[in-house]
Design a protein around this motif. Sequence first.
Motif, PDB file in Angstrom:
ATOM      1  N   LEU A 218       0.841  -1.200   0.000  1.00  5.73           N
ATOM      2  CA  LEU A 218       0.000   0.000   0.000  1.00  5.73           C
ATOM      3  C   LEU A 218       0.875   1.248   0.000  1.00  5.73           C
ATOM      4  O   LEU A 218       1.731   1.421   0.870  1.00  5.73           O
ATOM      5  CB  LEU A 218      -0.904   0.017   1.231  1.00  5.73           C
ATOM      6  CG  LEU A 218      -1.774   1.275   1.379  1.00  5.73           C
ATOM      7  CD1 LEU A 218      -2.885   1.278   0.326  1.00  5.73           C
ATOM      8  CD2 LEU A 218      -2.372   1.375   2.782  1.00  5.73           C
ATOM      9  N   HIS A 219       0.657   2.115  -0.968  1.00  3.88           N
ATOM     10  CA  HIS A 219       1.234   3.457  -0.979  1.00  3.88           C
ATOM     11  C   HIS A 219       0.128   4.416  -0.559  1.00  3.88           C
ATOM     12  O   HIS A 219      -0.964   4.409  -1.153  1.00  3.88           O
ATOM     13  CB  HIS A 219       1.780   3.804  -2.355  1.00  3.88           C
ATOM     14  CG  HIS A 219       2.693   2.754  -2.910  1.00  3.88           C
ATOM     15  ND1 HIS A 219       3.836   2.341  -2.258  1.00  3.88           N
ATOM     16  CD2 HIS A 219       2.616   2.008  -4.049  1.00  3.88           C
ATOM     17  CE1 HIS A 219       4.435   1.402  -2.967  1.00  3.88           C
ATOM     18  NE2 HIS A 219       3.721   1.173  -4.049  1.00  3.88           N
ATOM     19  N   TYR A 220       0.408   5.284   0.423  1.00  2.00           N
ATOM     20  CA  TYR A 220      -0.683   5.977   1.120  1.00  2.00           C
ATOM     21  C   TYR A 220      -0.204   7.337   1.605  1.00  2.00           C
ATOM     22  O   TYR A 220       0.944   7.498   2.036  1.00  2.00           O
ATOM     23  CB  TYR A 220      -1.122   5.109   2.296  1.00  2.00           C
ATOM     24  CG  TYR A 220      -2.151   5.709   3.222  1.00  2.00           C
ATOM     25  CD1 TYR A 220      -3.517   5.593   2.963  1.00  2.00           C
ATOM     26  CD2 TYR A 220      -1.754   6.371   4.385  1.00  2.00           C
ATOM     27  CE1 TYR A 220      -4.454   6.126   3.832  1.00  2.00           C
ATOM     28  CE2 TYR A 220      -2.690   6.910   5.262  1.00  2.00           C
ATOM     29  CZ  TYR A 220      -4.035   6.789   4.984  1.00  2.00           C
ATOM     30  OH  TYR A 220      -4.968   7.318   5.842  1.00  2.00           O
ATOM     31  N   PHE A 221      -1.109   8.305   1.544  1.00  2.00           N
ATOM     32  CA  PHE A 221      -0.846   9.651   2.069  1.00  2.00           C
ATOM     33  C   PHE A 221      -2.046  10.029   2.931  1.00  2.00           C
ATOM     34  O   PHE A 221      -3.140  10.237   2.423  1.00  2.00           O
ATOM     35  CB  PHE A 221      -0.688  10.643   0.912  1.00  2.00           C
ATOM     36  CG  PHE A 221      -0.025  11.954   1.280  1.00  2.00           C
ATOM     37  CD1 PHE A 221      -0.455  12.709   2.351  1.00  2.00           C
ATOM     38  CD2 PHE A 221       1.040  12.433   0.531  1.00  2.00           C
ATOM     39  CE1 PHE A 221       0.152  13.905   2.681  1.00  2.00           C
ATOM     40  CE2 PHE A 221       1.666  13.633   0.841  1.00  2.00           C
ATOM     41  CZ  PHE A 221       1.216  14.372   1.917  1.00  2.00           C
ATOM     42  N   GLY A 222      -1.832  10.101   4.245  1.00  2.00           N
ATOM     43  CA  GLY A 222      -2.902  10.452   5.164  1.00  2.00           C
ATOM     44  C   GLY A 222      -2.581  11.722   5.914  1.00  2.00           C
ATOM     45  O   GLY A 222      -1.442  11.932   6.343  1.00  2.00           O
ATOM     46  N   VAL A 223      -3.591  12.570   6.084  1.00  2.00           N
ATOM     47  CA  VAL A 223      -3.417  13.859   6.750  1.00  2.00           C
ATOM     48  C   VAL A 223      -4.318  13.908   7.973  1.00  2.00           C
ATOM     49  O   VAL A 223      -5.487  13.503   7.912  1.00  2.00           O
ATOM     50  CB  VAL A 223      -3.757  15.022   5.802  1.00  2.00           C
ATOM     51  CG1 VAL A 223      -3.447  16.359   6.451  1.00  2.00           C
ATOM     52  CG2 VAL A 223      -3.004  14.887   4.490  1.00  2.00           C
ATOM     53  N   VAL A 245       2.970   8.138   3.943  1.00  2.00           N
ATOM     54  CA  VAL A 245       3.215   9.471   4.483  1.00  2.00           C
ATOM     55  C   VAL A 245       2.103   9.773   5.487  1.00  2.00           C
ATOM     56  O   VAL A 245       0.919   9.699   5.156  1.00  2.00           O
ATOM     57  CB  VAL A 245       3.222  10.541   3.379  1.00  2.00           C
ATOM     58  CG1 VAL A 245       3.407  11.938   3.985  1.00  2.00           C
ATOM     59  CG2 VAL A 245       4.310  10.256   2.356  1.00  2.00           C
ATOM     60  N   LEU A 246       2.486  10.115   6.717  1.00  2.00           N
ATOM     61  CA  LEU A 246       1.541  10.491   7.763  1.00  2.00           C
ATOM     62  C   LEU A 246       1.832  11.944   8.117  1.00  2.00           C
ATOM     63  O   LEU A 246       2.843  12.242   8.763  1.00  2.00           O
ATOM     64  CB  LEU A 246       1.700   9.587   8.985  1.00  2.00           C
ATOM     65  CG  LEU A 246       1.641   8.069   8.726  1.00  2.00           C
ATOM     66  CD1 LEU A 246       1.772   7.300  10.033  1.00  2.00           C
ATOM     67  CD2 LEU A 246       0.351   7.680   7.998  1.00  2.00           C
TER      68      LEU A 246
END
Length: 517
Positions: A218-223, A245-246
Amino acid sequence: MSDAHPIPSRGPGLSVGARIVAVIVLVAIGAVVAWFQHDARGRSTEPRTEFTANNPPAGLPTALTTGQHLHWSGCTSPSTARTGYDCATMKAPLDYRKPDGRTIDVALIRRKATGPNAQRIGSLVLNFGGPGVSGVSGLPDRLNQYEPFLDRYDLVSFDPRGVGATISVRCGKTADDTGYQGADACAEHSRALLPYISTSHTARDLDLMRYLLGDERLHYFGVSYGTALGAVYAHLYPSHVGRLVLEASVDPTEDLDEQQVSQVKAVQAAFDRFAVHCAARIRHCPTGDGPDEAARRMARLADRLKKKPAPAGAGKKLDADRLAYAVSDHLRLGTDGWTPLAKALTALIDHNDGRPLSKGADDIGSADRAATPRDDSRAALTAITCADSSLRPGFERLDRDAARVRAASPVFGAAWSTGVYLCYDWPFDGERATLQVDADGAAPVLVVGGTGDPITPYSGARHMAHALGDDVGVLLTAREEGHGTYPQNRCVAEKVDHYLRTGRTPAPGTVCRGSMS
C-alpha cells in the motif's frame, strides 16, 4: 593481409543528402508518434497495463478477493468529478470477524496516472482527514495538491465507513436527515452499522483495496485523522506497507480526553503567536498589544455574543462557541490566515458583523490543508470517534475533564470542553483507549509534523514516529505554522516527493525551515 582502407562501394544506395533527409523523416515520425501517445492534457494514451497483486488479504472469501474486480466508469457525482475521474465500488465484509456474512459497498474514486506505464509505481491512496471527510468529494477539490504525483501514481481516494456513499451514518431527526441529533438518533437510524465503522475496520478495507488496485504494498498519504488510519494499517499489515506518508499526525499515546487538552493548548498557543504578530505588524490590531490583552478582549467579545449573537449572513448567527471555532479555522491556515483573521475580528468587534469571520471559516472547509467535516458530517465524526475510543467515564469525571480543558485555554477552553462529553452515552463500546500502531517489520514510514500545528500538536508526530518502531517511523520536522505543511512548505514538499518517488526517507532528525524559523 593488406593495410589499405577498403574502397567505398559504388553500388546501389542512398546519397549522403538522401540519408540526412531519411533521418529527419524518422525523427519527425517519432515525434508524431510520441505526440499521439499523449492527449491534450499530457496524459499518456498508450495502452494501459493494469497491475495485479499476488497477496490477497488472508481470511476473506475468494468472492471478495480473486473473484472481485473493480469496474471503473465515469463518476456521476460530485459534479466536480464528472470529467477526468473514474468511480467504482468495492465489496467488503461488514464485519471482518464474519467475512462470509453481509457485505457493504465502499465508494472509490480515481484519477489515472499520466505518465508512461513503465514509470508507473502503482496507486497512491489518499485520506484527507476528519474523521468524517469524503474522499470521493475531496479528491477533485484537492487534486492540485497531489497532482505532482500523477506522472507516477494513480491517485485514489474513497469514502470511509460511515461517510458519504459508504454505509453513511444517520443521526438526524429522520433516516434521511444528515444532521446530528445525538446518540439516541444514531442508535435509532444506524444501530446495525455503528459497531463496524471503526478505524480498524476501515484499515482492513484499505488492505482489500490495495489488493484489488493491483499493488503488492500500500502506498498511502494520510493527513490529520488520516494518520491514525495509516498507522493502524501499518500495525495490522506491516508486510504490506509500501510508501506511507503520515502528515500532521495525531498522537497515538493519548486518549480522547488527553487529546482535547493537548489540542486546546496548541490552538491557544497559535492564537498567542497571532496576537504577537498582530500587535507588532497590523495597524489598529483588534486583539491589542499582545496575548494577555488579546485574551481579555476575546473574553469580552464572547460574553457579548453569549447575550446576543452577531449576524453572520444567510440567516446564520455567530455565538461564543462558533467564535472560537471560526478563529481556530483561520489559525489552521498558518500565517496565511492571520491577516484575514485580523480583518474579520475588526469587523466583528467594531461593527458587530460576523459575516467575514463566518464566511472565512466556511470557505476554509473542504479546501484547507487537512479537512474537518462540514455540518452534515458531524454524525460520521462522532460515530467513528466513539467506535474507536473505549472511554465511557461517568459525569463526575467528565465534569472534571471539562474543567481541565476550560482551564487550559482562556480563549478556546469553553468551546473545546464540550468535546469530553462526545461519547458518554454512546450505545456501543469502543475498541481501545489509545491507538495501537507498533509496526515492527514494516518499511520506513514518513511522519511529518509542524512545530506550530494548532490542531494536531507537534508532540503527536514525535510520539507517532516513536510508536511505529525505531526502524519504522521517520520524523520530518517543519518549523511551520498551520495544520499541515505539505505542499505549502517547499522543503517538506521536496522531501515527501522524493520519498514517494524513490522510497528513500530523509535522514532522521531532518528539520525544514518555515514561518517559525
